[in-house]
Design a protein around this motif. Structure first.
Motif, PDB file in Angstrom:
ATOM      1  N   PHE A 251      -8.803 -22.238  20.154  1.00 10.96           N
ATOM      2  CA  PHE A 251      -8.115 -21.869  21.243  1.00 10.96           C
ATOM      3  C   PHE A 251      -7.017 -20.533  20.704  1.00 10.96           C
ATOM      4  O   PHE A 251      -6.960 -19.586  21.178  1.00 10.96           O
ATOM      5  CB  PHE A 251      -6.921 -22.846  21.892  1.00 10.96           C
ATOM      6  N   VAL A 252      -6.478 -20.772  19.618  1.00 13.43           N
ATOM      7  CA  VAL A 252      -5.608 -19.798  19.013  1.00 13.43           C
ATOM      8  C   VAL A 252      -6.457 -18.597  18.777  1.00 13.43           C
ATOM      9  O   VAL A 252      -6.038 -17.400  19.159  1.00 13.43           O
ATOM     10  CB  VAL A 252      -4.847 -20.255  17.944  1.00 13.43           C
ATOM     11  N   ARG A 253      -7.506 -18.879  18.200  1.00 12.05           N
ATOM     12  CA  ARG A 253      -8.419 -17.351  17.979  1.00 12.05           C
ATOM     13  C   ARG A 253      -8.869 -16.738  19.149  1.00 12.05           C
ATOM     14  O   ARG A 253      -8.755 -15.279  19.193  1.00 12.05           O
ATOM     15  CB  ARG A 253      -9.426 -17.791  17.067  1.00 12.05           C
TER      16      ARG A 253
ATOM     17  N   LEU B  15      -7.615 -12.741  19.992  1.00  6.69           N
ATOM     18  CA  LEU B  15      -8.685 -11.892  20.097  1.00  6.69           C
ATOM     19  C   LEU B  15      -9.155 -11.160  21.484  1.00  6.69           C
ATOM     20  O   LEU B  15      -9.489 -10.614  21.668  1.00  6.69           O
ATOM     21  CB  LEU B  15      -9.973 -12.227  19.355  1.00  6.69           C
ATOM     22  N   GLY B  16      -8.537 -12.256  22.599  1.00  9.70           N
ATOM     23  CA  GLY B  16      -8.798 -11.810  23.924  1.00  9.70           C
ATOM     24  C   GLY B  16     -10.277 -12.042  24.380  1.00  9.70           C
ATOM     25  O   GLY B  16     -10.510 -11.378  25.477  1.00  9.70           O
TER      26      GLY B  16
ATOM     27  N   ARG C 238     -15.818 -12.361  20.764  1.00  7.48           N
ATOM     28  CA  ARG C 238     -15.307 -11.799  19.606  1.00  7.48           C
ATOM     29  C   ARG C 238     -14.675 -13.161  18.670  1.00  7.48           C
ATOM     30  O   ARG C 238     -15.091 -13.232  17.432  1.00  7.48           O
ATOM     31  CB  ARG C 238     -14.166 -11.017  19.592  1.00  7.48           C
ATOM     32  N   ALA C 239     -14.213 -14.289  19.571  1.00  7.15           N
ATOM     33  CA  ALA C 239     -13.755 -15.168  18.840  1.00  7.15           C
ATOM     34  C   ALA C 239     -14.754 -16.044  18.092  1.00  7.15           C
ATOM     35  O   ALA C 239     -14.800 -16.614  16.914  1.00  7.15           O
ATOM     36  CB  ALA C 239     -12.605 -16.401  19.782  1.00  7.15           C
ATOM     37  N   ALA C 240     -15.863 -16.300  19.012  1.00  9.54           N
ATOM     38  CA  ALA C 240     -17.095 -17.129  18.598  1.00  9.54           C
ATOM     39  C   ALA C 240     -17.565 -16.441  17.307  1.00  9.54           C
ATOM     40  O   ALA C 240     -17.961 -17.332  16.260  1.00  9.54           O
ATOM     41  CB  ALA C 240     -17.971 -17.273  19.745  1.00  9.54           C
TER      42      ALA C 240
ATOM     43  N   PRO D  15     -14.606 -10.933  33.386  1.00 11.04           N
ATOM     44  CA  PRO D  15     -15.634  -9.903  32.593  1.00 11.04           C
ATOM     45  C   PRO D  15     -15.205  -9.092  31.532  1.00 11.04           C
ATOM     46  O   PRO D  15     -15.921  -8.920  30.533  1.00 11.04           O
ATOM     47  CB  PRO D  15     -16.277  -9.082  33.872  1.00 11.04           C
ATOM     48  N   ARG D  16     -13.869  -8.967  31.662  1.00  5.93           N
ATOM     49  CA  ARG D  16     -13.238  -8.256  30.350  1.00  5.93           C
ATOM     50  C   ARG D  16     -12.497  -8.906  29.395  1.00  5.93           C
ATOM     51  O   ARG D  16     -11.963  -8.420  28.359  1.00  5.93           O
ATOM     52  CB  ARG D  16     -11.908  -6.914  30.965  1.00  5.93           C
ATOM     53  N   GLY D  17     -12.700 -10.100  29.651  1.00  3.30           N
ATOM     54  CA  GLY D  17     -12.145 -11.163  28.270  1.00  3.30           C
ATOM     55  C   GLY D  17     -11.454 -12.192  29.191  1.00  3.30           C
ATOM     56  O   GLY D  17     -11.555 -12.578  30.285  1.00  3.30           O
ATOM     57  N   VAL D  18     -10.376 -12.664  28.250  1.00  2.43           N
ATOM     58  CA  VAL D  18      -9.567 -13.561  28.455  1.00  2.43           C
ATOM     59  C   VAL D  18      -8.093 -13.487  28.343  1.00  2.43           C
ATOM     60  O   VAL D  18      -7.866 -12.622  27.351  1.00  2.43           O
ATOM     61  CB  VAL D  18      -9.811 -14.893  27.869  1.00  2.43           C
ATOM     62  N   THR D  19      -7.435 -14.098  29.300  1.00  2.00           N
ATOM     63  CA  THR D  19      -5.953 -13.857  29.014  1.00  2.00           C
ATOM     64  C   THR D  19      -5.205 -15.528  29.400  1.00  2.00           C
ATOM     65  O   THR D  19      -5.792 -15.995  30.108  1.00  2.00           O
ATOM     66  CB  THR D  19      -5.066 -12.808  30.003  1.00  2.00           C
TER      67      THR D  19
END
Length: 79
Positions: free
Chosen positions: A9-11, A15-16, A20-22, A52-56
């Motif tokens: 979760f932190v990563r 990285l948003g 990328r985190a995976a 689609p642009r990532g996560v926040t």
């Protein structure tokens, strides 16, 4: 709840991006997403807003992020 889920979760927040985190964590995106979903289920709240642009992080996600970071630091110190 597992320390691994907190690390994931932190990563993701740092990285948003799930992808990328995976890649950074060396896991497949679907496994990472599944672990985050399990964490959200256990907490009974949405932690991340996906787009689609990532996560926040949601408001709850921001608060949990801070606590997760602190927990991970304490776990490292304990070792």
């Amino acid at each position: 709840m597992e320390l691994r889920q907190l690390r994931y979760f932190v990563r993701v927040v740092e990285l948003g991006s799930m992808g990328r985190a995976a890649a950074d964590l060396g896991v497949v995106t679907s496994a990472l997403s599944q672990q985050i979903s399990r964490l959200e289920g256990e907490l009974a709240t949405r932690l991340l807003q996906r787009s689609p642009r990532g996560v926040t992080p949601t408001e709850a996600g921001v608060a949990f992020f801070r606590e997760a970071q602190l927990t991970l630091r304490h776990a490292e110190q304990a070792v």
